[in-house]
Every structure is written in C-alpha cells, then in structure tokens.
Design a protein around this motif. Sequence first.
Motif: not given
Length: 50
Positions: A40-49
């Motif tokens: 999936t294409h997600r922003r790093p913030e979505e994955i980390l937080f």
Amino acid sequence: MLINGRTLVEQVVRMAAADHDNDLGALLLAAAGEYETAVTHRRPEEILFG
C-alpha cells in the motif's frame, strides 16, 4: 528495523515447511504473486504512528 540474517532464514524455512511442503521456490513465487496487492502507498507517519 534490523533483523538478524539467521533469524530471517530460520523463519523463511519454517514458512516453506508449513505452507509449501519445504519448497522454498514455491514460497518465493507465492510471495511475489501476492506482492502487488499487499503493498500500500502510505505516508511514513501513518506507518510509524498508525
């Protein structure tokens, strides 16, 4: 994240044994075939937080 290479190999071998009758090639083909739908294409913030 760093993962110990030996631990990675042990887990891949276990996955091949459990799901693909010890056929590592079959495991890799299955993983490659599922890759496009799993990514999936997600922003790093979505994955980390999340």
